[in-house]
Design a protein around this motif. Structure first.
Motif, short mmCIF file in Angstrom:
data_model
loop_
_atom_site.label_atom_id
_atom_site.label_comp_id
_atom_site.label_asym_id
_atom_site.label_seq_id
_atom_site.Cartn_x
_atom_site.Cartn_y
_atom_site.Cartn_z
N HIS A 66 0.84 -1.19 0.00
CA HIS A 66 0.00 0.00 0.00
C HIS A 66 0.88 1.25 0.00
CE1 HIS A 66 -3.49 2.42 0.58
NE2 HIS A 66 -2.99 2.94 1.69
N ILE A 67 0.65 2.10 -0.98
CA ILE A 67 1.42 3.34 -1.04
C ILE A 67 0.51 4.48 -0.64
CG2 ILE A 67 2.48 4.98 -2.63
CD1 ILE A 67 3.73 2.64 -4.05
N LEU A 68 0.96 5.22 0.38
CA LEU A 68 0.10 6.29 0.91
C LEU A 68 0.04 7.48 -0.04
CD1 LEU A 68 0.69 6.60 4.75
CD2 LEU A 68 -1.43 6.09 3.53
N GLY A 69 1.21 7.88 -0.57
CA GLY A 69 1.25 9.06 -1.42
C GLY A 69 0.90 8.74 -2.86
N SER A 70 1.19 9.71 -3.74
CA SER A 70 0.83 9.54 -5.14
C SER A 70 1.80 8.62 -5.86
CB SER A 70 0.81 10.91 -5.82
OG SER A 70 1.16 10.79 -7.19
N PHE A 71 1.24 7.72 -6.64
CA PHE A 71 2.03 6.79 -7.45
C PHE A 71 2.91 7.56 -8.43
CE2 PHE A 71 2.33 4.44 -11.48
CZ PHE A 71 2.96 3.29 -11.06
N TRP A 72 2.33 8.59 -9.05
CA TRP A 72 3.06 9.33 -10.08
C TRP A 72 4.19 10.16 -9.48
CZ3 TRP A 72 2.69 7.39 -14.55
CH2 TRP A 72 1.52 6.71 -14.92
N LEU A 73 4.00 10.55 -8.22
CA LEU A 73 5.07 11.28 -7.55
C LEU A 73 6.27 10.35 -7.33
CD1 LEU A 73 5.91 13.96 -6.42
CD2 LEU A 73 4.83 13.37 -4.26
N LEU A 74 5.97 9.08 -7.01
CA LEU A 74 7.04 8.09 -6.87
C LEU A 74 7.79 7.95 -8.20
CD1 LEU A 74 5.75 5.01 -4.85
CD2 LEU A 74 7.26 6.83 -4.12
N VAL A 75 7.01 7.88 -9.28
CA VAL A 75 7.61 7.75 -10.60
C VAL A 75 8.50 8.96 -10.90
CG1 VAL A 75 7.15 7.56 -13.07
CG2 VAL A 75 5.75 6.30 -11.44
N LEU A 76 8.00 10.13 -10.55
CA LEU A 76 8.76 11.36 -10.81
C LEU A 76 10.09 11.35 -10.04
CD1 LEU A 76 8.75 14.28 -12.05
CD2 LEU A 76 7.96 15.03 -9.82
N ILE A 77 10.02 10.98 -8.76
CA ILE A 77 11.26 10.96 -7.96
C ILE A 77 12.25 9.97 -8.55
CG2 ILE A 77 12.24 10.47 -5.69
CD1 ILE A 77 9.48 11.23 -4.51
N ASN A 78 11.73 8.80 -8.94
CA ASN A 78 12.61 7.81 -9.54
C ASN A 78 13.22 8.30 -10.84
OD1 ASN A 78 12.88 5.53 -7.90
ND2 ASN A 78 10.78 4.95 -8.31
N LEU A 79 12.44 9.06 -11.59
CA LEU A 79 12.96 9.58 -12.86
C LEU A 79 14.11 10.55 -12.61
CD1 LEU A 79 12.75 9.84 -15.91
CD2 LEU A 79 11.18 11.73 -15.56
N VAL A 80 13.91 11.43 -11.63
CA VAL A 80 14.98 12.38 -11.32
C VAL A 80 16.21 11.63 -10.82
CG1 VAL A 80 15.62 14.36 -9.90
CG2 VAL A 80 13.31 14.19 -10.81
N LEU A 81 15.96 10.59 -10.02
CA LEU A 81 17.05 9.77 -9.52
C LEU A 81 17.78 9.10 -10.69
CD1 LEU A 81 17.99 9.34 -6.67
CD2 LEU A 81 16.57 7.31 -6.53
N ALA A 82 17.00 8.68 -11.68
CA ALA A 82 17.59 8.04 -12.86
C ALA A 82 18.46 9.03 -13.62
CB ALA A 82 16.49 7.50 -13.76
N LEU A 83 18.03 10.27 -13.68
CA LEU A 83 18.83 11.28 -14.37
C LEU A 83 20.15 11.50 -13.65
CD1 LEU A 83 16.21 13.98 -15.47
CD2 LEU A 83 17.34 12.24 -16.84
N VAL A 84 20.09 11.49 -12.30
CA VAL A 84 21.34 11.59 -11.53
C VAL A 84 22.24 10.41 -11.86
CG1 VAL A 84 22.37 11.75 -9.24
CG2 VAL A 84 20.15 12.78 -9.65
N ALA A 85 21.65 9.21 -11.86
CA ALA A 85 22.42 8.00 -12.15
C ALA A 85 23.04 8.06 -13.54
CB ALA A 85 21.52 6.77 -12.03
N LEU A 86 22.26 8.58 -14.49
CA LEU A 86 22.73 8.71 -15.87
C LEU A 86 23.95 9.61 -15.95
CD1 LEU A 86 19.72 9.40 -18.20
CD2 LEU A 86 21.84 8.33 -18.86
N SER A 87 23.80 10.81 -15.40
CA SER A 87 24.91 11.75 -15.51
C SER A 87 26.10 11.26 -14.71
CB SER A 87 24.47 13.15 -15.07
OG SER A 87 23.69 13.09 -13.92
N MET A 88 25.82 10.57 -13.59
CA MET A 88 26.91 10.04 -12.79
C MET A 88 27.61 8.90 -13.53
SD MET A 88 26.52 9.19 -8.84
CE MET A 88 27.49 10.09 -7.70
N GLY A 89 26.83 8.05 -14.17
CA GLY A 89 27.41 6.95 -14.94
C GLY A 89 28.31 7.48 -16.05
N ILE A 90 27.82 8.49 -16.75
CA ILE A 90 28.60 9.08 -17.83
C ILE A 90 29.87 9.71 -17.26
CG2 ILE A 90 28.60 10.91 -19.58
CD1 ILE A 90 25.62 10.36 -19.97
N PHE A 91 29.70 10.39 -16.12
CA PHE A 91 30.84 11.06 -15.50
C PHE A 91 31.91 10.05 -15.07
CE2 PHE A 91 32.87 13.00 -11.69
CZ PHE A 91 33.45 14.08 -12.32
N ILE A 92 31.46 9.02 -14.36
CA ILE A 92 32.40 8.02 -13.85
C ILE A 92 33.09 7.29 -15.01
CG2 ILE A 92 32.58 5.86 -12.56
CD1 ILE A 92 32.21 8.25 -10.76
#
Lengths: 393, 246
Positions: free
Chosen positions: A273-299
């Motif tokens: 059961h997720i209390l908050g918004s599902f799409w907000l979870l998706v958004l946070i994960n997307l931003v996290l993915a962008l960090v991972a992307l730029s970090m992967g490219i950087f490393i």
């Protein structure tokens, strides 16, 4: 036009690489399922609970087991105080037929053990009582039967009605009924629904998105460098920023799909059961993915081979896990708490947990999202500058 | 007539090793300039310096009268690298389209340009195969097609005919000649001496130094030998003697 061409190429390459696709989309589901099963049936858990000395001794005997140790405290011992002082997993007090259970709940599996033991204990008591009743009734029945036999033997002509009369005349068997307890539960931390899995799922979501996107984007840019295609790319009028942007969009799209799959899977299959918004979870994960992307490219710019890229995982990814919230950061030494702030997954984990378990809204997690975006901007800038190694304009 | 390429006093050092020492290079439209020299002489570094992809320790490189590095000028240069830089998972067509788009080939020109480039390198039939299934020679030809995709004014080809069979090599040289006659400038590095004979101008680089340059005939006359191969060997020997005399 050029960004579009790069995005298209990245997508095409990914779709062609079936194994990487499987890693991206199926591996997280596999690992999550494994953890789900693992944390559901935790057999080795042991716990110690405290009771007030006035708790029903039969019940205590019934709930005691190899896994559950029971310690008796004074008649007026305070549940919360004793739990904190002796690190008890729970504390039981009794008031007439009311049982009050306080769970420490910092380890949900221990709370589950206590709950289970209580239910089993009560069932055991009731079962015992039931067998006692049955035995008594059997004895009474036997007695009646023999009386009946005697009667029929001595009075062959008498009506059956009279014999029935005598049988019912027997006094009813007296059996002590077990007390049916009314159990109320209290939790020192968390709630009844807390399990390791539910608690960690939001963080695990973020971690998987981060880890796989980091690995795949880093590897693909590394490939691009070692195969010479990056040099070849830079022999065209493409801007360095266009290359980085194309990569971000291309892999970002896959990250969205991955997040959607993992989130949907955990909500519908694990029934979380997720209390908050599902799409907000998706958004946070997307931003996290962008960090991972730029970090992967950087490393990847610091690695010359894929093997060297793998060597960065224990350096870059593993420490993030420690500060992602799986281990409570608030319990760490002060300098470690300060250190936690340099890890993107610290913010990602916090935001995801808050949305999933506390129902935080966009406004509540905006600061975390902002910091994550700042990571993206800084790393992207560094990456664009990093390409100057290959071409200065 | 203005020079297509004008490189002056190009100097490049990797650490303490001087890879290019004050090399000058001029290339006019409608001319094929061949860079010859042993492996590790600095040919590729010179090519990259002209493309603006190498940070120089001295000298300037101008292409189409623009000082390199210059991003827009890149669109006017068809470059074929020494190693095939292709996306293995994509088909030849997808590779070509991708680079065409990066080069900024207009949409309506994509189809005719692709048809022309693939026809030239004889890959039309294998266009929809993935590059990973290509032979070495086919990859070389695809790289050449990519270099030609935007119909550039300057072609820079780094060992273009390695792994290409003699028949196709003849075809490619015939095409290079045709392109030259259209007024395009071509800079080519090669190890194949009969190819060197076909260049209008030759430049012999050894240990980062421009040992000799001129038309093939001029070089042969200067060293008093009959073939370019002998020029190559004799010039090298003389350079070594000079150094040991010092």
């Amino acid at each position: 036009m050029r960004i579009k061409a790069i995005v298209k190429r990245v997508l095409l390459q990914m779709v062609r690489d079936k194994r990487t696709l499987a890693l991206l989309f199926l591996a997280p589901l596999l690992v999550l399922s494994l953890m789900y099963v693992l944390f559901q049936s935790n057999q080795t858990t042991t716990a110690t609970i405290g009771i007030r000395s006035n708790v029903d001794a039969d019940l205590v005997k019934a709930i005691k087991s190899d896994d559950l140790t029971v310690k008796t405290y004074g008649r007026h011992a305070n549940a919360k105080t004793e739990i904190r002082r002796h690190d008890l997993a729970g504390f039981i007090t009794q008031d007439g037929d009311k049982l009050r259970v306080t769970y420490q709940n910092s380890q949900p599996s221990q709370a589950a053990l206590i709950r289970q033991s209580l239910i089993q204990g009560q069932t055991k008591l009731q079962f015992k009582a039931l067998t006692a009743v049955t035995k008594a009734q059997q004895a009474a029945l036997k007695q009646t039967q023999s009386q009946l036999n005697q009667l029929t033997a001595s009075l062959p002509a008498s009506s059956p009605a009279s014999s029935q009369q005598s049988a019912t005349n027997q006094p009813p068997t007296k059996v002590q009924q077990p007390t049916r307890y009314h159990v109320t539960s209290h939790y020192l931390y968390g709630s009844q629904d807390s399990t390791f899995f539910v608690e960690f799922l939001p963080i695990l979501l973020g971690f998987f998105v981060f880890f796989f996107v980091f690995l795949i984007s880093g590897m693909s840019l590394l490939n691009e460098r070692t195969s010479g295609t990056l040099t070849r790319l830079l022999a065209t009028p493409v801007r360095r920023g266009e290359i980085i942007t194309g990569y971000m969009i291309g892999y970002g799209l896959f990250a969205i799909v991955q997040t959607l799959i993992i989130c949907t899977f955990s909500i519908y299959v694990f029934n979380v059961h997720i209390l908050g918004s599902f799409w907000l979870l998706v958004l946070i994960n997307l931003v996290l993915a962008l960090v991972a992307l730029s970090m992967g490219i950087f490393i990847s710019t610091f690695a010359n081979t894929e093997f060297q890229m793998i060597q960065f995982i224990p350096l870059v990814v593993v420490p993030q896990v420690f500060f992602s919230g799986l281990v409570p950061v608030s319990g760490m030494a002060t300098w470690l708490q300060v250190l936690a702030h340099v890890f993107p997954l610290y913010y990602g984990g916090a935001a995801l947990t808050d949305v999933a378990t506390k129902g935080f809204t966009f406004g509540d997690v905006a600061p975390e999202l902002g910091i994550l975006l700042l990571f993206v901007i800084i790393l992207t800038g560094l990456n664009t500058v990093g390409l100057r190694r290959y071409r200065r304009v | 007539m203005t020079l297509t390429v004008n490189a002056e006093k190009i100097t490049k050092r990797f650490g303490s090793k001087t890879v290019l020492d004050q090399v000058d290079l001029q290339l006019s439209p409608g001319e094929i300039l061949g860079l010859i020299g042993p492996s590790g002489a600095g040919k590729t570094t010179l090519v990259k310096a002209i493309l603006g992809m190498e940070k120089l320790d001295g000298g300037t490189a101008q292409v189409f009268e623009q000082t390199m590095p210059n991003r827009p000028v890149m669109a006017e240069i068809g470059y074929m690298a020494q190693s095939d830089a292709l996306y293995q998972d994509l088909t030849a067509k997808e590779n070509l389209l991708f680079f065409a788009r990066l080069m900024g080939v207009p949409h309506d020109q994509l189809a005719p340009n692709m048809a022309y480039a693939t026809e030239l390198v004889n890959l039309t039939a294998d266009l929809n195969k993935k590059v990973v299934a290509y032979s070495g020679g086919m990859k070389r030809r695809l790289s050449l097609a990519i270099a030609l995709i935007q119909d550039p004014g300057l072609l820079i080809l780094d060992e273009p005919t390695v792994g290409i069979d003699p028949e196709l090599r003849q075809q490619i040289w015939a095409e290079l000649k045709r392109l030259k006659d259209q007024g395009k400038a071509i800079l080519i590095t090669t190890h194949v001496m009969d190819e060197a004979e076909r260049c209008d101008q030759l430049m012999l680089i050894r240990e980062g130094i421009d040992l000799a340059h001129g038309t093939p005939q001029e070089l042969k006359d200067r060293y008093g030998v009959a073939t370019i191969e002998q020029v190559f060997l004799k010039a090298g020997r003389l350079q070594d003697e000079n150094q040991s005399n010092r």
